[in-house]
Design an enzyme around this catalytic site. Structure first.
Site, PDB file in Angstrom:
ATOM      1  N   PRO A 285       0.835  -1.215   0.000  1.00 13.04           N
ATOM      2  CA  PRO A 285       0.000   0.000   0.000  1.00 13.04           C
ATOM      3  C   PRO A 285       0.864   1.257   0.000  1.00 13.04           C
ATOM      4  CG  PRO A 285      -0.727  -1.541   1.691  1.00 13.04           C
ATOM      5  CD  PRO A 285       0.572  -2.062   1.146  1.00 13.04           C
ATOM      6  N   GLU A 286       0.500   2.212  -0.829  1.00 11.55           N
ATOM      7  CA  GLU A 286       1.237   3.471  -0.913  1.00 11.55           C
ATOM      8  C   GLU A 286       0.423   4.564  -0.205  1.00 11.55           C
ATOM      9  OE1 GLU A 286       2.708   4.023  -4.973  1.00 11.55           O
ATOM     10  OE2 GLU A 286       2.747   1.871  -5.256  1.00 11.55           O
TER      11      GLU A 286
END
Ligand SMILES: [Zn+2]
Length: 282
Positions: free
Chosen positions: A2-3
């Site tokens: 996840p960014e």
């Protein structure tokens, strides 16, 4: 992994259910996600603690507690952080690595199938050091085109790698580096210090625009990412290049190319839209 948009979505989703609430207890099923803290340390540090603030820094969710400590969660590729309002079903409880039942009902669960994420419990000093090692937030006022230009000027690494270097700017990983460079029309294999001022300006603008658009769509879901309420994100529907190798460019119709030679990750780009404009011959 996840960014920024995915972690921002998680944080926004779980925050209202956590602020002012107290963890009735803490249960950890596996130690291998812990960094710099023991099982006993994290269980004792969390059980009975009250949540004062839930924020995001870089790609990490940060839960500040009334004890002056912070639980930092870096969700891995298969990690999710969800507040459940009802008792967990068997499948929801499965792979729940850290379970934090809330006083008065509900439960915060860090679930991680492959346990690629990490959990830290930091005191003020630990947090300061951790925070200081990270670059500016890309959606903050500190992140100006001039600051990005200085960061790029100081490195000969590929511009895609520079964008993903968390010391230069945080939160951007493979998905959004691919997307921002496509939108800016920049060849991802260019040395960062070869970009002209207008080119850096375009990268800066597109990074901010795309991160904001991805937050508005609750992030990108391919396999495992879930929002803080357990939903899928929607930004995968708007991606221009990431995971589209061999498909036609949405701008010009050229088949998108993919390479692993920039970093170990897949880089997808359009030869035509991202050709060099720096005066060098092809
Ligand atoms: Zn194109």
């Amino acid at each position: 992994m996840p960014e920024l948009p995915e972690v921002e979505t998680i944080v926004r989703d779980i925050r209202p259910s956590l602020i002012g609430r107290r963890f009735a207890s803490a249960k950890l099923t596996h130690d291998d996600v812990l960094r710099g803290v023991s099982r006993r340390g994290i269980v004792r540090g969390l059980a009975g603690a009250r949540v004062e603030e839930v924020t995001r820094r870089a790609k990490h969710a940060v839960i500040r507690l009334d004890r002056g400590t912070r639980l930092v969660v870096q969700p891995g590729m298969t990690g999710s952080l969800i507040v459940h309002r009802k008792a967990l079903t068997e499948s929801e409880a499965r792979y729940g690595v850290l379970r934090l039942p809330l006083e008065g009902g509900g439960e915060l669960v860090y679930r991680d199938v492959r346990r690629l994420g990490t959990l830290l419990l930091l005191d003020e000093r630990g947090w300061s050091a951790y925070d200081a090692a990270l670059g500016p937030e890309p959606l903050s006022v500190e992140f100006t085109p001039a600051r990005l230009a200085r960061a790029f000027a100081g490195t000969t690494q590929y511009v895609k790698k520079a964008l993903m270097d968390q010391r230069l700017v945080v939160g951007v990983g493979n998905i959004y580096a691919n997307e921002a460079l496509f939108a800016a029309g920049i060849d991802p294999s260019r040395p960062a210090n070869s970009l002209t001022e207008p080119e850096v300006g375009r990268v800066h603008r597109e990074v901010q625009r795309i991160l904001n658009a991805a937050i508005a769509s609750n992030g990108t879901t391919f396999r495992d990412y879930r929002t803080g309420t357990g939903e899928s994100g929607n930004f995968q529907l708007e991606l221009m290049v990431y995971e589209r190798e061999g498909e036609p460019c949405r701008n010009c119709g050229t088949l998108l190319a993919g390479t692993h030679s920039i970093d170990a990750r897949i880089t997808v780009f359009c030869w035509r839209c991202q050709r060099r404009h720096d005066g060098r011959t092809e």
